[in-house]
Design an enzyme around this catalytic site. Structure first.
Site, PDB file in Angstrom:
ATOM      1  N   LYS A 111       1.022  -1.483   0.333  1.00  0.00           N
ATOM      2  CA  LYS A 111      -0.088  -0.598   0.397  1.00  0.00           C
ATOM      3  C   LYS A 111       0.962   1.005  -0.139  1.00  0.00           C
ATOM      4  O   LYS A 111       1.914   1.255   0.541  1.00  0.00           O
ATOM      5  CB  LYS A 111      -0.841   0.297   1.519  1.00  0.00           C
ATOM      6  N   GLY A 230     -25.001   3.285   1.104  1.00  0.00           N
ATOM      7  CA  GLY A 230     -24.102   3.469   0.180  1.00  0.00           C
ATOM      8  C   GLY A 230     -24.828   2.977  -1.563  1.00  0.00           C
ATOM      9  O   GLY A 230     -25.535   1.794  -1.142  1.00  0.00           O
ATOM     10  N   GLY A 232     -23.256   4.038  -4.111  1.00  0.00           N
ATOM     11  CA  GLY A 232     -22.073   4.592  -4.951  1.00  0.00           C
ATOM     12  C   GLY A 232     -21.986   3.335  -6.642  1.00  0.00           C
ATOM     13  O   GLY A 232     -22.474   2.792  -6.384  1.00  0.00           O
ATOM     14  N   GLY A 235     -22.250  -0.301  -3.848  1.00  0.00           N
ATOM     15  CA  GLY A 235     -23.797  -0.016  -3.225  1.00  0.00           C
ATOM     16  C   GLY A 235     -24.844  -0.659  -4.713  1.00  0.00           C
ATOM     17  O   GLY A 235     -25.355  -1.186  -4.595  1.00  0.00           O
ATOM     18  N   TYR A 236     -24.356   0.434  -6.248  1.00  0.00           N
ATOM     19  CA  TYR A 236     -25.546   0.548  -7.107  1.00  0.00           C
ATOM     20  C   TYR A 236     -24.531  -0.915  -7.662  1.00  0.00           C
ATOM     21  O   TYR A 236     -26.171  -1.729  -7.888  1.00  0.00           O
ATOM     22  CB  TYR A 236     -25.247   1.276  -8.162  1.00  0.00           C
TER      23      TYR A 236
HETATM   24  P1  NAD Z   1     -18.466   5.398  -3.536  1.00  0.00           P
HETATM   25  O1  NAD Z   1     -17.881   6.758  -3.415  1.00  0.00           O
HETATM   26  O2  NAD Z   1     -19.065   5.026  -5.508  1.00  0.00           O
HETATM   27  O3  NAD Z   1     -20.010   5.354  -3.412  1.00  0.00           O
HETATM   28  C1  NAD Z   1     -19.897   5.842  -2.120  1.00  0.00           C
HETATM   29  C2  NAD Z   1     -21.569   5.788  -1.565  1.00  0.00           C
HETATM   30  O4  NAD Z   1     -21.326   5.798  -0.429  1.00  0.00           O
HETATM   31  C3  NAD Z   1     -22.080   7.676  -2.427  1.00  0.00           C
HETATM   32  O5  NAD Z   1     -23.520   6.127  -2.554  1.00  0.00           O
HETATM   33  C4  NAD Z   1     -22.360   8.169  -1.330  1.00  0.00           C
HETATM   34  O6  NAD Z   1     -23.763   8.777  -1.359  1.00  0.00           O
HETATM   35  C5  NAD Z   1     -22.447   6.951  -0.045  1.00  0.00           C
HETATM   36  N1  NAD Z   1     -22.241   8.052   1.366  1.00  0.00           N
HETATM   37  C6  NAD Z   1     -21.320   8.973   2.081  1.00  0.00           C
HETATM   38  N2  NAD Z   1     -21.617   9.306   2.722  1.00  0.00           N
HETATM   39  C7  NAD Z   1     -22.858   8.428   3.569  1.00  0.00           C
HETATM   40  C8  NAD Z   1     -23.595   8.231   4.576  1.00  0.00           C
HETATM   41  N3  NAD Z   1     -22.657   8.730   5.459  1.00  0.00           N
HETATM   42  N4  NAD Z   1     -24.390   7.283   4.804  1.00  0.00           N
HETATM   43  C9  NAD Z   1     -24.780   6.537   3.276  1.00  0.00           C
HETATM   44  N5  NAD Z   1     -23.977   6.853   2.449  1.00  0.00           N
HETATM   45  C10 NAD Z   1     -23.524   7.538   2.095  1.00  0.00           C
HETATM   46  O7  NAD Z   1     -17.401   4.863  -3.543  1.00  0.00           O
HETATM   47  P2  NAD Z   1     -16.929   2.754  -3.866  1.00  0.00           P
HETATM   48  O8  NAD Z   1     -15.991   2.997  -4.582  1.00  0.00           O
HETATM   49  O9  NAD Z   1     -19.087   2.650  -3.991  1.00  0.00           O
HETATM   50  O10 NAD Z   1     -16.681   2.301  -2.442  1.00  0.00           O
HETATM   51  C11 NAD Z   1     -17.974   2.393  -1.095  1.00  0.00           C
HETATM   52  C12 NAD Z   1     -16.988   1.723  -0.056  1.00  0.00           C
HETATM   53  O11 NAD Z   1     -16.299   0.292  -1.192  1.00  0.00           O
HETATM   54  C13 NAD Z   1     -15.816   2.159   0.660  1.00  0.00           C
HETATM   55  O12 NAD Z   1     -15.080   1.488   1.534  1.00  0.00           O
HETATM   56  C14 NAD Z   1     -14.316   1.745  -0.391  1.00  0.00           C
HETATM   57  O13 NAD Z   1     -13.265   1.580   0.403  1.00  0.00           O
HETATM   58  C15 NAD Z   1     -15.259   0.768  -0.589  1.00  0.00           C
HETATM   59  N6  NAD Z   1     -14.931  -0.379  -1.476  1.00  0.00           N
HETATM   60  C16 NAD Z   1     -14.444  -0.664  -2.459  1.00  0.00           C
HETATM   61  C17 NAD Z   1     -14.034  -1.067  -4.130  1.00  0.00           C
HETATM   62  C18 NAD Z   1     -14.447  -0.412  -5.143  1.00  0.00           C
HETATM   63  O14 NAD Z   1     -13.665  -1.013  -6.418  1.00  0.00           O
HETATM   64  N7  NAD Z   1     -14.881   1.230  -5.914  1.00  0.00           N
HETATM   65  C19 NAD Z   1     -13.075  -1.592  -3.173  1.00  0.00           C
HETATM   66  C20 NAD Z   1     -13.119  -1.987  -2.131  1.00  0.00           C
HETATM   67  C21 NAD Z   1     -13.896  -1.658  -0.825  1.00  0.00           C
END
Ligand code: NAD
Length: 428
Positions: A111, A230, A232, A235-236
């Site tokens: 990292k 969530g 994003g 979540g989607y």
């Molecule tokens: P993203 O930025 O696309 O989405 C984050 C979502 O969380 C958004 O919908 C935002 O509106 C929502 N959000 C923010 N504050 C909030 C709150 N207080 N309550 C409810 N929802 C809230 O991020 P992502 O890529 O979807 O990542 C989400 C999580 O998953 C993070 O912890 C990230 O480290 C983890 N993660 C992501 C990936 C990846 O491939 N994207 C891989 C491993 C882990």
């Protein structure tokens, strides 16, 4: 004070205590391996100096931690954030070792990070900083050494700049036979990225969901009610794949709040509406608006935190009514909440297993870059499924043979795989 590296060492000690009976004939070597795993193999740091748009010069503290490479090259993201610290990159690189081991992909953990708020930089400054970081990494990374990727606040564009700079540096050294594309993952599709990466984390989580639901004994998918915090990327895609497979997604939320629809909602319709109107709460359509806290306390079968860390804590863990939690966000459940949930017999699938679909498709990206032969989205999905299912099955077996909770079973599976590789190599 919260010290992430100390926390990761404490966690490793706990796991080692439970695992040691599996190594009773090899006690000394096991202890030596565990001791070595408490610290990363290498931690590099530097100050990166760049010329700002106003002509001034500014220095930024940067790190790269390489935790363990017994199972393969170090692998892990690069984070741009003001809270980056040496302790944080050390801990995150340790967790990457476990995450890669859980899914069985042939990597160790790494990292990196820069202490910076990238929103305060212009695009030109961001590019200069990313190129400077790539120069710093040049003799420390490579497709068989350490393979960085995006993390918090870093993007495919940033990876593209880093690939380009890395290649420039290799050319200067006459190392033209190296493979710059195979040295970074999370690249844009037009620059050696992989099909299927965008949806991989959510999709991998749904593959885990399917196996969990089987173990929990549900007969019909539509009887399984799911709430997701969530909406994003993660979540989607989790919601969409769960819906497409027949599960009932009753709630989703974003930073502005959540919606609850008892008979279930269609994630694609919610997404289209959210894009038009700006929030999921503007898309109630027969349901009701609820707060983000309420989402976590709904009477559902599966709760999926997919937004932020530490959202389930000692003050709300007792109010969780879900039978199982799939941690799609990183670290959504605090250690105190973990104990409460474990006592309540809530089944928990931890982040390093649940969201490992992302790093697994990064591994596929690397494999494609090394071959120079690219796969379709369908091939990516077909290859992801057995890895996620196997990871789940190994965790479940560990959970049953050692009578531990899901989080501990996952860590024990991971640490065991790494320790076994270290013991095979020997050299203690
Ligand atoms: P993203 O930025 O696309 O989405 C984050 C979502 O969380 C958004 O919908 C935002 O509106 C929502 N959000 C923010 N504050 C909030 C709150 N207080 N309550 C409810 N929802 C809230 O991020 P992502 O890529 O979807 O990542 C989400 C999580 O998953 C993070 O912890 C990230 O480290 C983890 N993660 C992501 C990936 C990846 O491939 N994207 C891989 C491993 C882990």
């Amino acid at each position: 004070m919260n010290d992430p590296h100390k926390n990761s060492v404490a966690q490793l000690k706990k796991v080692a205590d439970l695992l040691k009976k599996d190594y009773k004939d090899n006690k000394k070597v096991f202890e030596k391996a565990i001791n070595k795993l408490k610290e990363p193999d290498n931690v590099y740091e530097t100050k990166l100096e760049i010329k700002m748009d106003d002509g001034s010069k500014k220095k930024f503290q940067a790190y790269r931690s390489q935790h363990n490479n017994a199972r393969g090259p170090y692998k892990g993201g690069i984070r741009y954030h003001e809270n980056v610290s040496e302790s944080e990159v050390k801990a995150l690189s340790t967790w990457m070792t476990w995450k890669c081991a859980v899914t069985g992909i042939p990597y160790g953990g790494g990292k990196g990070g820069i202490i910076v708020n990238p929103k305060k930089l212009s695009t030109t400054e961001l590019e200069k900083l990313s190129r400077a970081y790539s120069v710093f990494l040049t003799d420390k990374i490579g497709p068989w050494v350490d393979v960085p990727a995006p993390d918090v606040n870093t993007t495919g564009q940033i990876m593209a700049w880093m690939v380009d700079e890395y290649q420039n540096q290799l050319s200067k050294k006459g190392l033209i036979q190296e493979n710059p594309l195979g040295t970074f993952t999370g690249k844009p599709l037009a620059l050696g990225g992989s099909e299927g990466r965008e949806e991989a984390t959510g999709l991998g989580g749904v593959m885990v969901l399917e196996k969990l639901v089987e173990k929990m004994g549900y007969k019909k998918k539509k009887d399984v009610k799911i709430a997701i915090q969530g909406f994003g990327n993660v979540g989607y895609w989790f919601a969409k794949h769960a819906f497409d497979r027949g599960y009932t997604v009753v709630s989703v939320s974003d930073s502005k709040g959540g919606v609850y629809v008892e008979k279930g909602l269609n994630p694609d319709k919610v997404l289209t509406c959210k894009r038009e109107k700006g929030s999921v709460q503007s898309c109630i359509n027969g349901g009701s608006a609820i707060s983000n806290e309420d989402v976590l306390e709904l009477d559902v079968d599966i709760l999926v935190p997919a937004a932020l860390e530490n959202v389930i804590h000692k003050d709300n863990a007792d109010k969780v009514k879900a039978k199982a939690i799939i941690e799609m966000a990183n670290g959504p459940v605090t250690p105190e909440a973990d104990e409460i949930l474990s006592e309540k017999k809530v089944t928990l699938i931890p982040d390093i297993l649940a969201n490992s679909g992302g790093v697994t498709v990064s591994y596929f990206e690397w494999a494609q870059n090394l071959q120079g032969y690219y796969w379709s989205r369908e091939e990516v999905v077909t290859k992801l499924q057995p890895l996620m299912e196997d990871a789940f099955a190994r965790m479940w077996q560990m959970k049953e043979t050692h009578i531990v909770d899901g989080r501990m079973a996952t860590y024990m599976t991971a640490v065991k795989r790494v320790v076994d590789a270290m013991i095979l190599r020997g050299g203690f």
